[in-house]
Enzyme design. Structure first.
Site, PDB file in Angstrom:
ATOM      1  N   ALA A   6       1.034  -1.263  -0.036  1.00  0.00           N
ATOM      2  CA  ALA A   6       0.103  -0.063  -0.116  1.00  0.00           C
ATOM      3  C   ALA A   6       0.791   1.243   0.049  1.00  0.00           C
ATOM      4  O   ALA A   6       1.579   1.553   0.810  1.00  0.00           O
ATOM      5  CB  ALA A   6      -0.780  -0.041   1.339  1.00  0.00           C
ATOM      6  N   MET A   7       0.753   1.754  -1.092  1.00  0.00           N
ATOM      7  CA  MET A   7       1.826   3.122  -1.247  1.00  0.00           C
ATOM      8  C   MET A   7       1.003   4.417  -1.292  1.00  0.00           C
ATOM      9  O   MET A   7       0.421   4.673  -2.082  1.00  0.00           O
ATOM     10  CB  MET A   7       2.686   2.918  -2.706  1.00  0.00           C
ATOM     11  CG  MET A   7       3.304   1.633  -2.685  1.00  0.00           C
ATOM     12  SD  MET A   7       4.412   1.455  -4.160  1.00  0.00           S
ATOM     13  CE  MET A   7       5.467   2.722  -3.864  1.00  0.00           C
ATOM     14  N   SER A   8       1.083   5.174  -0.098  1.00  0.00           N
ATOM     15  CA  SER A   8       0.474   6.200  -0.019  1.00  0.00           C
ATOM     16  C   SER A   8       0.983   7.529  -0.646  1.00  0.00           C
ATOM     17  O   SER A   8       0.265   8.329  -0.841  1.00  0.00           O
ATOM     18  CB  SER A   8       0.427   6.730   1.647  1.00  0.00           C
ATOM     19  OG  SER A   8       1.757   7.182   1.760  1.00  0.00           O
ATOM     20  N   GLY A   9       2.157   7.547  -1.171  1.00  0.00           N
ATOM     21  CA  GLY A   9       2.985   8.509  -1.742  1.00  0.00           C
ATOM     22  C   GLY A   9       3.883   9.264  -0.752  1.00  0.00           C
ATOM     23  O   GLY A   9       4.527  10.087  -1.145  1.00  0.00           O
ATOM     24  N   ASP A  12       7.538   7.022   4.083  1.00  0.00           N
ATOM     25  CA  ASP A  12       7.582   5.630   4.729  1.00  0.00           C
ATOM     26  C   ASP A  12       7.033   4.407   3.893  1.00  0.00           C
ATOM     27  O   ASP A  12       7.635   3.540   4.047  1.00  0.00           O
ATOM     28  CB  ASP A  12       6.432   5.861   6.146  1.00  0.00           C
ATOM     29  CG  ASP A  12       7.122   6.998   7.111  1.00  0.00           C
ATOM     30  OD1 ASP A  12       8.182   6.810   7.284  1.00  0.00           O
ATOM     31  OD2 ASP A  12       6.288   7.602   7.626  1.00  0.00           O
ATOM     32  N   SER A  13       5.948   4.663   3.119  1.00  0.00           N
ATOM     33  CA  SER A  13       5.490   3.310   2.527  1.00  0.00           C
ATOM     34  C   SER A  13       6.238   3.089   1.459  1.00  0.00           C
ATOM     35  O   SER A  13       6.401   1.887   0.871  1.00  0.00           O
ATOM     36  CB  SER A  13       3.932   3.657   1.854  1.00  0.00           C
ATOM     37  OG  SER A  13       3.917   4.966   1.292  1.00  0.00           O
ATOM     38  N   LEU A  32      -4.425   3.771  -3.189  1.00  0.00           N
ATOM     39  CA  LEU A  32      -5.715   3.996  -2.888  1.00  0.00           C
ATOM     40  C   LEU A  32      -6.341   5.204  -3.410  1.00  0.00           C
ATOM     41  O   LEU A  32      -6.013   6.323  -2.452  1.00  0.00           O
ATOM     42  CB  LEU A  32      -6.007   3.573  -1.548  1.00  0.00           C
ATOM     43  CG  LEU A  32      -5.739   2.173  -0.873  1.00  0.00           C
ATOM     44  CD1 LEU A  32      -6.134   1.795   0.439  1.00  0.00           C
ATOM     45  CD2 LEU A  32      -6.069   1.068  -1.920  1.00  0.00           C
ATOM     46  N   CYS A 101      -9.990   4.140   9.302  1.00  0.00           N
ATOM     47  CA  CYS A 101      -9.503   3.997   7.930  1.00  0.00           C
ATOM     48  C   CYS A 101      -8.717   2.498   8.011  1.00  0.00           C
ATOM     49  O   CYS A 101      -8.603   1.755   7.093  1.00  0.00           O
ATOM     50  CB  CYS A 101      -8.648   5.122   7.431  1.00  0.00           C
ATOM     51  SG  CYS A 101      -8.094   4.925   5.763  1.00  0.00           S
ATOM     52  N   GLY A 125       3.720   1.256   5.697  1.00  0.00           N
ATOM     53  CA  GLY A 125       4.761   1.936   6.064  1.00  0.00           C
ATOM     54  C   GLY A 125       4.585   2.174   7.700  1.00  0.00           C
ATOM     55  O   GLY A 125       5.073   3.061   8.248  1.00  0.00           O
ATOM     56  N   CYS A 198      -7.354  13.932   6.127  1.00  0.00           N
ATOM     57  CA  CYS A 198      -7.362  14.048   4.921  1.00  0.00           C
ATOM     58  C   CYS A 198      -8.784  14.448   4.184  1.00  0.00           C
ATOM     59  O   CYS A 198      -8.497  15.122   2.941  1.00  0.00           O
ATOM     60  CB  CYS A 198      -6.762  12.606   4.337  1.00  0.00           C
ATOM     61  SG  CYS A 198      -8.405  11.480   4.213  1.00  0.00           S
TER      62      CYS A 198
END
EC number: 2.8.1.13
Length: 365
Positions: A6-9, A12-13, A32, A101, A125, A198
């Site tokens: 899962a890559m948030s941008g 950490d991820s 996502l 979430c 992350g 967010c």
């Protein structure tokens, strides 16, 4: 293992994904998309779910040489996180949307799809560690206490923990993660951390709630029920708040008053002395265990009621399907809707949503 990262941008991820690749796993990256309408999620460096973040995630995946996809989870996010947030405030509670979430999106909807597609685990992350204990897999705090995120992961169940992967849990500091990102040539190495909620674009939670819930004038009363002021909408107040109170009647002792309770049905805010914020008992019926459940009906533990608060030694017990906790020293300013996470040392035992609180100061006082 086949791992869905899962890559948030964020940094950490990105580093967590890089470590999964380096460990020899078969890794696919996914970002996502949590909103279909531009501008409804926070933009710029303070965000975590924006178009800019999706682009940063894609660049990181390209640099690591892994497949990358964007999945639309906006409908599920609206129903399980945003609608829940609004409903909780309408009910006079103080929710934690990041907790929801993790519970409903990242480790439920995303994990469910990952398993359906043949992946073994979801990689994130988050700063937390997994330890194989006598009763199975356990969730523990991260090495870096300042970045520890075990609190917001307290909602995970044993089944979910069995399919999670937290490569950053043993990293001593966030600066080491940033340095590693620079060494790997990841452009997000110095990207600021995300903050606030967010899905509230400008950070104005009070204004956002006024638009969603509606603002109606009401009374502010003391613990005896006497009217001491007025407000423009009960949703704008949280337990422990001091600023923003429109009080026309000063306290008899001349001391400041704080929000003690929000009553949405009567649109009333209750205020009182700071001492009344001291909470000697909390309880809740919505609970889960992060691994094996406690075997004793009553047990000693530490309890944390906010993501960045200190854990408090306490006694907990389960009766009539309700978890009750009595701390050794009172909690400060607990609101219904908050999440209490129970620890045994560094291990997360589980969590419950606080439904009831008991003040150390009787109403008669």
């Amino acid at each position: 293992m086949r791992i869905l990262a899962a890559m948030s941008g964020g940094v950490d991820s990105a580093v967590a994904t890089a470590r999964a690749v380096e460990a020899g796993h078969d890794v696919v990256g996914v970002h996502l998309a949590l909103s279909r309408a531009g501008g409804t999620l926070r933009a710029g460096s303070r965000g975590c779910c924006t178009i800019e973040d999706a682009m940063d995630a894609r660049r990181a995946a390209d640099a690591l040489g892994i497949p990358f996809y964007v999945w639309d989870f906006s409908e599920r996010f609206r129903e399980d996180v945003i609608d829940d947030f609004i409903a909780e405030y309408r009910a006079g509670r103080t929710p934690n949307p990041c907790m929801r979430c993790n519970e409903k999106i990242k480790f439920a909807a995303l994990l469910e799809r990952a398993l359906e597609l043949g992946f073994d685990a979801v990689c994130t992350g988050h700063y937390a560690t997994l330890v194989e204990g006598e009763g199975g897999l356990e969730l523990h705090r991260a090495s870096d206490a300042a970045k520890d995120q075990s609190y917001v992961l307290g909602v995970l169940t044993a089944e979910q923990l069995a399919h999670t992967y937290f490569p950053l849990g043993d990293t001593p500091s966030k600066e080491l993660v940033r340095a590693e990102a620079e060494q790997r040539g990841l452009t997000v190495a110095r990207k600021p951390d995300s903050h606030d909620i967010c899905f509230i674009p400008d950070g104005d939670t009070r204004g956002w709630l006024a638009d969603k819930v509606g603002a109606e004038k009401g009374e502010i009363v003391d613990r005896a029920g006497d009217v001491v002021g007025s407000h423009d909408g009960a949703h704008a107040f949280t337990v422990g708040q001091r600023r923003g109170l429109q009080l026309g009647v000063p306290a008899a002792d001349g001391k400041p008053r704080f929000v003690l309770e929000v009553r949405p049905v009567s649109n009333t805010v209750v205020v009182g002395p700071k001492e009344a914020l001291a909470c000697v008992r909390i309880a809740g019926a919505r609970y889960s265990w992060a691994g094996a459940a406690p075997t004793a009906p009553a047990f000693d533990c530490h309890v944390q009621i906010r993501a960045h608060s200190d854990p408090v030694p306490a006694r907990a017990w389960i009766a009539d399907d309700i978890v009750t906790v009595e701390p050794e020293s009172p909690f400060d300013g607990v609101a219904p809707g908050q999440t209490a996470v129970l620890y045994e040392g560094t291990r997360v035992l589980g969590q419950f949503t606080i439904d009831r609180t008991e003040s150390a100061v009787p109403v008669e006082a």
